[in-house]
Structure formats: C-alpha cells, structure tokens
Design a protein around this motif. Structure first.
Motif, PDB file in Angstrom:
ATOM      1  N   TRP A   3      78.246  34.058  62.056  1.00 17.50           N
ATOM      2  CA  TRP A   3      79.420  34.878  62.316  1.00 17.50           C
ATOM      3  C   TRP A   3      80.549  33.990  62.822  1.00 17.50           C
ATOM      4  N   SER A   4      81.750  34.295  62.437  1.00 20.39           N
ATOM      5  CA  SER A   4      82.921  33.597  62.946  1.00 20.39           C
ATOM      6  C   SER A   4      83.958  34.651  63.296  1.00 20.39           C
ATOM      7  N   HIS A   5      84.219  34.794  64.579  1.00 23.69           N
ATOM      8  CA  HIS A   5      85.207  35.789  64.980  1.00 23.69           C
ATOM      9  C   HIS A   5      85.651  35.541  66.417  1.00 23.69           C
ATOM     10  N   ASP A  57      88.785  37.886  68.372  1.00 22.18           N
ATOM     11  CA  ASP A  57      89.956  38.728  68.139  1.00 22.18           C
ATOM     12  C   ASP A  57      90.235  38.850  66.645  1.00 22.18           C
ATOM     13  N   ARG A  58      89.148  38.925  65.866  1.00 17.82           N
ATOM     14  CA  ARG A  58      89.211  39.048  64.414  1.00 17.82           C
ATOM     15  C   ARG A  58      89.830  37.841  63.733  1.00 17.82           C
ATOM     16  N   GLU A  59      89.892  36.731  64.439  1.00 14.34           N
ATOM     17  CA  GLU A  59      90.393  35.476  63.886  1.00 14.34           C
ATOM     18  C   GLU A  59      89.303  34.422  64.034  1.00 14.34           C
ATOM     19  N   PRO A  60      89.122  33.565  63.003  1.00 11.16           N
ATOM     20  CA  PRO A  60      88.139  32.488  63.158  1.00 11.16           C
ATOM     21  C   PRO A  60      88.497  31.624  64.365  1.00 11.16           C
TER      22      PRO A  60
END
Length: 76
Positions: A12-14, A16-19
């Motif tokens: 998973w990469s997140h 604040d919904r940004e990578p």
C-alpha cells in the motif's frame, strides 16, 4: 510457529491519499481465520485488521530473524 494455508501479501502507498510512504503487509492466513471471520481474500484481510490483533513481539522477532539473512543480499 505459524503454519498458514495461505499468505496474503499487499503493498500500500498512501498518506492523505497521496503517495508518501509504503506499507508492505505479509499476513498469514489459516482455515481457522477464514472460519472465525467468515470471510476470505480481501474481506478476510480487512476483518483481521479491524479486529486489531497483533502477533506477539517474540513471533515478529522470530520471523525477522529468519528473513534477515535471506534479504540481506538483496538490499545492497
């Protein structure tokens, strides 16, 4: 020792919904887990996370000790 029937692996990469950082999740799953949560696949993984149960520190240390030498050559 854990003797899973399956092992779920997720990346998973997140943030604040940004990578921003990654979570690499390795989650052993047994038939007992599937029966207990009445789920499989992603639904089972979500149910297990929601239950908030973590492995004991000694179990984590044992897995890390087994993986460290296997991954050491790959990290360099």
């Amino acid at each position: 020792m854990i003797r899973p029937e399956q092992v779920y692996v997720c990346l998973w990469s997140h943030m604040d919904r940004e990578p921003g950082h990654i979570h690499f999740v390795v989650q052993p799953v047994t038939k007992a887990d599937m029966a207990r949560f009445e789920a499989a696949g992603p639904e089972l993984q979500l149910a297990m996370f929601r239950a908030g149960e973590s492995p004991r520190e000694a179990e984590i240390d044992a897995v890390c000790a087994r993986l460290r030498p296997l991954l050491a050559d790959q990290i360099q």
